[in-house]
Design a protein around this motif. Sequence first.
Motif, PDB file in Angstrom:
ATOM      1  N   SER A 254       0.826  -1.275   0.050  1.00 51.02           N
ATOM      2  CA  SER A 254       0.129   0.017   0.185  1.00 51.02           C
ATOM      3  C   SER A 254       0.897   1.269  -0.055  1.00 51.02           C
ATOM      4  O   SER A 254       0.896   1.896   0.779  1.00 51.02           O
ATOM      5  N   GLY A 255       1.383   1.612  -1.154  1.00 53.36           N
ATOM      6  CA  GLY A 255       2.212   2.953  -1.217  1.00 53.36           C
ATOM      7  C   GLY A 255       3.778   2.852  -0.641  1.00 53.36           C
ATOM      8  O   GLY A 255       4.432   3.915  -0.885  1.00 53.36           O
ATOM      9  N   SER A 256       4.367   1.575  -0.407  1.00 55.61           N
ATOM     10  CA  SER A 256       5.427   1.575  -0.071  1.00 55.61           C
ATOM     11  C   SER A 256       6.594   1.494  -1.108  1.00 55.61           C
ATOM     12  O   SER A 256       6.143   1.319  -2.328  1.00 55.61           O
ATOM     13  N   VAL A 257       7.855   1.641  -0.968  1.00 53.02           N
ATOM     14  CA  VAL A 257       8.982   1.627  -2.002  1.00 53.02           C
ATOM     15  C   VAL A 257       9.234   0.127  -1.824  1.00 53.02           C
ATOM     16  O   VAL A 257       9.526  -0.533  -0.775  1.00 53.02           O
ATOM     17  N   LEU A 258       9.187  -0.339  -2.955  1.00 55.43           N
ATOM     18  CA  LEU A 258       9.644  -1.879  -3.226  1.00 55.43           C
ATOM     19  C   LEU A 258      10.876  -1.753  -3.901  1.00 55.43           C
ATOM     20  O   LEU A 258      11.096  -1.491  -5.157  1.00 55.43           O
ATOM     21  N   TRP A 259      12.222  -2.246  -3.405  1.00 57.13           N
ATOM     22  CA  TRP A 259      13.400  -1.841  -3.531  1.00 57.13           C
ATOM     23  C   TRP A 259      14.028  -3.397  -4.180  1.00 57.13           C
ATOM     24  O   TRP A 259      14.130  -4.310  -3.179  1.00 57.13           O
ATOM     25  N   ILE A 260      14.193  -3.415  -5.535  1.00 55.44           N
ATOM     26  CA  ILE A 260      14.608  -4.867  -5.976  1.00 55.44           C
ATOM     27  C   ILE A 260      16.120  -4.565  -6.555  1.00 55.44           C
ATOM     28  O   ILE A 260      16.278  -3.955  -7.380  1.00 55.44           O
ATOM     29  N   PRO A 261      17.101  -5.267  -5.852  1.00 52.03           N
ATOM     30  CA  PRO A 261      18.326  -5.298  -6.378  1.00 52.03           C
ATOM     31  C   PRO A 261      18.277  -6.196  -7.616  1.00 52.03           C
ATOM     32  O   PRO A 261      18.977  -7.392  -7.685  1.00 52.03           O
ATOM     33  N   ALA A 262      18.010  -5.884  -8.868  1.00 52.67           N
ATOM     34  CA  ALA A 262      17.814  -6.525  -9.769  1.00 52.67           C
ATOM     35  C   ALA A 262      19.364  -6.965 -10.533  1.00 52.67           C
ATOM     36  O   ALA A 262      19.398  -7.779 -11.363  1.00 52.67           O
ATOM     37  N   PHE A 263      20.231  -6.086 -10.368  1.00 52.55           N
ATOM     38  CA  PHE A 263      21.586  -6.049 -11.222  1.00 52.55           C
ATOM     39  C   PHE A 263      22.782  -6.373 -10.439  1.00 52.55           C
ATOM     40  O   PHE A 263      23.681  -6.026 -10.794  1.00 52.55           O
TER      41      PHE A 263
END
Length: 421
Positions: free
Chosen positions: A279-288
């Motif tokens: 619900s509106g949070s930052v989703l931080w994805i270390p994709a690289f």
Amino acid sequence: MPFEFRALFLGIVTMIVVFVIIVDISEVEDAIANIGDSQKHYSHSSKPSRSAALGQSLRTTPHSKTEKRLSEPHSKTEKSSPAPHSKTEKSSPAPQSKTEKSSPVLHPKPDTSSSTQSTGNQSTPALPPAWAFNRTLSTLIRKNILKFLDPERDISILKGNLKPGDVIHYVFDRQSTVNISEDLYRLLPTASPMKNQHHHTCAIVGNSGILLNSSCGPEIDSHDFVIRCNLAPVEEFVEDVGRRTNLVTMNPSVVQRAFQDLSSEQWRRRFVRRLQDLSGSVLWIPAFMAKGGEQRVDWVVKLLNTHTVDVRTAFPSLRLLHAVRGYWLTNGVQIKRPTTGLLMYTMATRFCEEIHLYGFWPFHHDQRGRQVKYHYYDALTYQFTSQASPHTMPLEFRTLSSLHRQGALKLHTGTCTSPAA
């Protein structure tokens, strides 16, 4: 006659060449002799050489001006950084004081004081009960971190930096590459998700089993900003871990470990529901970061683009991990690769005034000798000191404990009785 003239001319040229060679050899011999004499004279001099003095300085005074010189390359790099970085630093406190040189924040050592308790086959440090926030030290740490990175900027790659089809080299596997897909490009933010944010108190919630039966949920939720790690479940553990989430990390491996690689429609629905709970949070994805998770990243970005999910995605900059590691190495903390928790703390110093850590406990037993699960939500087992692990969790914990004792942050490792004031 012309032949004799040519022979005479050739003989004269040969003599000149031989003469020049002899002169050069003589000069080289004189130079070698002079170098030998100067070395003999210098070795008997009472004044040490610059390299010797530097070595002695590093051995005896690790927080001296030598250390500042070793950090200068980062300062030069910073000068060429974009304006937001430099402006932020200008607003930082005054130049480093003598406190910084002697501060035990640097080179943390194992806790061998009487506060260390033995629990089975290991020793776990007991944190002092009294704690007071050290605003001066916290500000100093923030200023020093800004010399290596600007978390507001490095928290995510922005749309303007890449375009679909661009090739990215993985941070830990430079020989391997991945192309920026249209789906991923659509999820890149146009501005930093942490732009102009500043919070009085922040909670960073790790996933250690030390949180079970802690009753820390209400206290965690009382903080202005809450960071969680690796999309850990909260609904079933609200009393101990809280529910509020403002930023959550998600390593690609979480898709496999917690959601069975989205192998069925049931698991895909469960994953989407978990994202919708943010619900509106930052989703931080270390994709690289490392090769191997690209397919899981593709699955996630496709689901995010095809379902109604109220999250703000962020994909960390390619320099972030090395910059964070560089900061801690320069300060004598010999980590291999920073854990997610240490990464989040380092970045949170940029936008949080007072930082509280929960669920950080890299030991198999608590201070009373009771067994502690690796994660509060599953049965995963882990050797905290494994040579194969890229992380050095006990060392990180000792570092954070040192900062706790000095009031730079607060580590919560016991039960909570009431929400933070």
